[in-house]
Design a protein around this motif. Sequence first.
Motif, PDB file in Angstrom:
ATOM      1  N   VAL A 115       4.394   5.499  16.818  1.00  0.00           N
ATOM      2  CA  VAL A 115       3.847   4.377  17.578  1.00  0.00           C
ATOM      3  C   VAL A 115       4.774   3.175  17.424  1.00  0.00           C
ATOM      4  O   VAL A 115       5.752   3.228  16.677  1.00  0.00           O
ATOM      5  CB  VAL A 115       2.411   4.034  17.105  1.00  0.00           C
ATOM      6  CG1 VAL A 115       1.444   5.144  17.470  1.00  0.00           C
ATOM      7  CG2 VAL A 115       2.361   3.767  15.609  1.00  0.00           C
ATOM      8  N   VAL A 116       4.464   2.079  18.126  1.00  0.00           N
ATOM      9  CA  VAL A 116       5.318   0.887  18.029  1.00  0.00           C
ATOM     10  C   VAL A 116       5.386   0.423  16.567  1.00  0.00           C
ATOM     11  O   VAL A 116       4.445   0.631  15.798  1.00  0.00           O
ATOM     12  CB  VAL A 116       4.824  -0.252  18.958  1.00  0.00           C
ATOM     13  CG1 VAL A 116       4.927   0.152  20.411  1.00  0.00           C
ATOM     14  CG2 VAL A 116       3.431  -0.717  18.605  1.00  0.00           C
ATOM     15  N   PRO A 117       6.508  -0.177  16.173  1.00  0.00           N
ATOM     16  CA  PRO A 117       6.709  -0.549  14.761  1.00  0.00           C
ATOM     17  C   PRO A 117       5.585  -1.394  14.153  1.00  0.00           C
ATOM     18  O   PRO A 117       5.193  -1.164  13.005  1.00  0.00           O
ATOM     19  CB  PRO A 117       8.022  -1.329  14.786  1.00  0.00           C
ATOM     20  CG  PRO A 117       8.739  -0.826  15.989  1.00  0.00           C
ATOM     21  CD  PRO A 117       7.669  -0.492  16.986  1.00  0.00           C
ATOM     22  N   GLY A 118       5.039  -2.339  14.888  1.00  0.00           N
ATOM     23  CA  GLY A 118       3.979  -3.188  14.346  1.00  0.00           C
ATOM     24  C   GLY A 118       2.709  -2.410  14.052  1.00  0.00           C
ATOM     25  O   GLY A 118       2.042  -2.644  13.046  1.00  0.00           O
ATOM     26  N   PHE A 119       2.360  -1.479  14.932  1.00  0.00           N
ATOM     27  CA  PHE A 119       1.164  -0.655  14.723  1.00  0.00           C
ATOM     28  C   PHE A 119       1.376   0.254  13.519  1.00  0.00           C
ATOM     29  O   PHE A 119       0.497   0.417  12.678  1.00  0.00           O
ATOM     30  CB  PHE A 119       0.868   0.165  15.988  1.00  0.00           C
ATOM     31  CG  PHE A 119      -0.537   0.669  16.073  1.00  0.00           C
ATOM     32  CD1 PHE A 119      -1.513  -0.057  16.732  1.00  0.00           C
ATOM     33  CD2 PHE A 119      -0.907   1.883  15.514  1.00  0.00           C
ATOM     34  CE1 PHE A 119      -2.823   0.408  16.829  1.00  0.00           C
ATOM     35  CE2 PHE A 119      -2.205   2.354  15.597  1.00  0.00           C
ATOM     36  CZ  PHE A 119      -3.169   1.616  16.257  1.00  0.00           C
ATOM     37  N   SER A 120       2.567   0.855  13.423  1.00  0.00           N
ATOM     38  CA  SER A 120       2.901   1.729  12.302  1.00  0.00           C
ATOM     39  C   SER A 120       2.829   0.959  10.978  1.00  0.00           C
ATOM     40  O   SER A 120       2.241   1.435  10.003  1.00  0.00           O
ATOM     41  CB  SER A 120       4.306   2.301  12.504  1.00  0.00           C
ATOM     42  OG  SER A 120       4.681   3.099  11.410  1.00  0.00           O
ATOM     43  N   GLU A 121       3.398  -0.243  10.957  1.00  0.00           N
ATOM     44  CA  GLU A 121       3.358  -1.062   9.744  1.00  0.00           C
ATOM     45  C   GLU A 121       1.915  -1.389   9.354  1.00  0.00           C
ATOM     46  O   GLU A 121       1.550  -1.323   8.173  1.00  0.00           O
ATOM     47  CB  GLU A 121       4.143  -2.356   9.953  1.00  0.00           C
ATOM     48  CG  GLU A 121       4.181  -3.244   8.737  1.00  0.00           C
ATOM     49  CD  GLU A 121       4.943  -4.542   8.952  1.00  0.00           C
ATOM     50  OE1 GLU A 121       4.868  -5.405   8.053  1.00  0.00           O
ATOM     51  OE2 GLU A 121       5.591  -4.713   9.999  1.00  0.00           O
ATOM     52  N   GLY A 122       1.105  -1.715  10.326  1.00  0.00           N
ATOM     53  CA  GLY A 122      -0.300  -2.018  10.060  1.00  0.00           C
ATOM     54  C   GLY A 122      -1.046  -0.822   9.496  1.00  0.00           C
ATOM     55  O   GLY A 122      -1.833  -0.962   8.554  1.00  0.00           O
ATOM     56  N   LEU A 123      -0.803   0.370  10.043  1.00  0.00           N
ATOM     57  CA  LEU A 123      -1.463   1.581   9.546  1.00  0.00           C
ATOM     58  C   LEU A 123      -1.141   1.827   8.080  1.00  0.00           C
ATOM     59  O   LEU A 123      -1.990   2.240   7.301  1.00  0.00           O
ATOM     60  CB  LEU A 123      -1.040   2.801  10.377  1.00  0.00           C
ATOM     61  CG  LEU A 123      -1.595   2.887  11.789  1.00  0.00           C
ATOM     62  CD1 LEU A 123      -0.913   4.018  12.551  1.00  0.00           C
ATOM     63  CD2 LEU A 123      -3.105   3.073  11.762  1.00  0.00           C
ATOM     64  N   LYS A 124       0.105   1.556   7.694  1.00  0.00           N
ATOM     65  CA  LYS A 124       0.541   1.819   6.323  1.00  0.00           C
ATOM     66  C   LYS A 124      -0.049   0.826   5.315  1.00  0.00           C
ATOM     67  O   LYS A 124       0.065   1.027   4.111  1.00  0.00           O
ATOM     68  CB  LYS A 124       2.068   1.843   6.250  1.00  0.00           C
ATOM     69  CG  LYS A 124       2.650   3.051   6.982  1.00  0.00           C
ATOM     70  CD  LYS A 124       4.143   3.148   6.862  1.00  0.00           C
ATOM     71  CE  LYS A 124       4.808   2.307   7.913  1.00  0.00           C
ATOM     72  NZ  LYS A 124       6.260   2.509   7.995  1.00  0.00           N
ATOM     73  N   LEU A 125      -0.700  -0.221   5.802  1.00  0.00           N
ATOM     74  CA  LEU A 125      -1.388  -1.179   4.925  1.00  0.00           C
ATOM     75  C   LEU A 125      -2.831  -0.758   4.653  1.00  0.00           C
ATOM     76  O   LEU A 125      -3.474  -1.274   3.746  1.00  0.00           O
ATOM     77  CB  LEU A 125      -1.408  -2.567   5.576  1.00  0.00           C
ATOM     78  CG  LEU A 125      -0.063  -3.231   5.834  1.00  0.00           C
ATOM     79  CD1 LEU A 125      -0.247  -4.471   6.695  1.00  0.00           C
ATOM     80  CD2 LEU A 125       0.615  -3.565   4.521  1.00  0.00           C
ATOM     81  N   MET A 126      -3.349   0.182   5.450  1.00  0.00           N
ATOM     82  CA  MET A 126      -4.768   0.522   5.441  1.00  0.00           C
ATOM     83  C   MET A 126      -5.067   1.763   4.600  1.00  0.00           C
ATOM     84  O   MET A 126      -4.239   2.650   4.477  1.00  0.00           O
ATOM     85  CB  MET A 126      -5.237   0.770   6.878  1.00  0.00           C
ATOM     86  CG  MET A 126      -5.022  -0.405   7.800  1.00  0.00           C
ATOM     87  SD  MET A 126      -5.373  -0.021   9.545  1.00  0.00           S
ATOM     88  CE  MET A 126      -7.159   0.054   9.496  1.00  0.00           C
ATOM     89  N   SER A 127      -6.278   1.813   4.058  1.00  0.00           N
ATOM     90  CA  SER A 127      -6.801   3.012   3.393  1.00  0.00           C
ATOM     91  C   SER A 127      -7.893   3.602   4.287  1.00  0.00           C
ATOM     92  O   SER A 127      -8.369   2.934   5.205  1.00  0.00           O
ATOM     93  CB  SER A 127      -7.418   2.638   2.043  1.00  0.00           C
ATOM     94  OG  SER A 127      -6.444   2.101   1.183  1.00  0.00           O
ATOM     95  N   ARG A 128      -8.302   4.826   3.994  1.00  0.00           N
ATOM     96  CA  ARG A 128      -9.389   5.447   4.769  1.00  0.00           C
ATOM     97  C   ARG A 128     -10.610   4.528   4.815  1.00  0.00           C
ATOM     98  O   ARG A 128     -11.006   3.977   3.807  1.00  0.00           O
ATOM     99  CB  ARG A 128      -9.802   6.774   4.153  1.00  0.00           C
ATOM    100  CG  ARG A 128      -8.895   7.915   4.464  1.00  0.00           C
ATOM    101  CD  ARG A 128      -9.387   9.216   3.834  1.00  0.00           C
ATOM    102  NE  ARG A 128      -8.459  10.285   4.071  1.00  0.00           N
ATOM    103  CZ  ARG A 128      -7.438  10.590   3.278  1.00  0.00           C
ATOM    104  NH1 ARG A 128      -7.227   9.898   2.174  1.00  0.00           N
ATOM    105  NH2 ARG A 128      -6.627  11.589   3.579  1.00  0.00           N
TER     106      ARG A 128
END
Length: 193
Positions: A115-128
Motif C-alpha cells: 500500500v502507499v508508504p503512509g498507510f504502511s507506516e501507520g499499520l506498523k504502529l498498530m497492534s491487533r
Amino acid sequence: MSVTAVPLRPIAKGALAKLWIGVGLAVAVAAGGAYLGTQSAAVANAGTPEQFLAWNAKQAGVVTTASGLQYKVVEEGKGAKPTDSDAVLVSYKGTLRDGKVFDENSQASFPVAGVVPGFSEGLKLMSRGAKYRLFIPPALGYGEQSPAEVIPANSVLVFDVELLDFRSMAEIQAEMQRMRESGAMPGGMPGGR
C-alpha cells in the motif's frame, strides 16, 4: 388597596459603565473566538496540504512521525505489530480532508508493503484490535499521481483504520500450498489418487 414601596438602593457611581465595559469585552472575546474558529475551519478544509498538516499537528492527540505521517490513537490494541513481511486484515474508511469518502472496506486483506508508504507506516504502529486515524501527506500517499478522479492530485488522505488481524506472508503462502496439494484450492492436484 395599598401599595408597598420597596426602597431601591441607588446604583453606585460608575457601576453602569463597568457593566457595559464587561458586556463589550464579552462580545469582543466571542467575536475573536468565532473568527479564529472560522480561520481554523478554513485551513482545515481549504488551505494547502502543508497548512492543513501544520494546523492538524497542533490538535489534541495527533502525533507526527519523522516521515511526516500524522496519526491519532482512537483505541490502542494489544500484542505484536505487523511488519513489511506480513499481510493484514483491516477495516478502513478513506476520506479527503473535507470528509468526502473515496474508499471504504470492512474486511480488506493485503500485504503491509503493498500500500502507499503512509498507510504502511501507520499499520506498523498498530497492534491487533487498534483503531487509528491516519493523516497521510501527499508525499506518503499518491502525490501528483491520483489513482481516481475522486482523489485530487496532492491530497492529504485521512484513514480511519482498525487492525483486525495479521499473519506473515510466509505462513499464508505455506497454507495456500497445503490447500493446493490437498485439492481444496483451485489449481491444485485433485485429492484421492
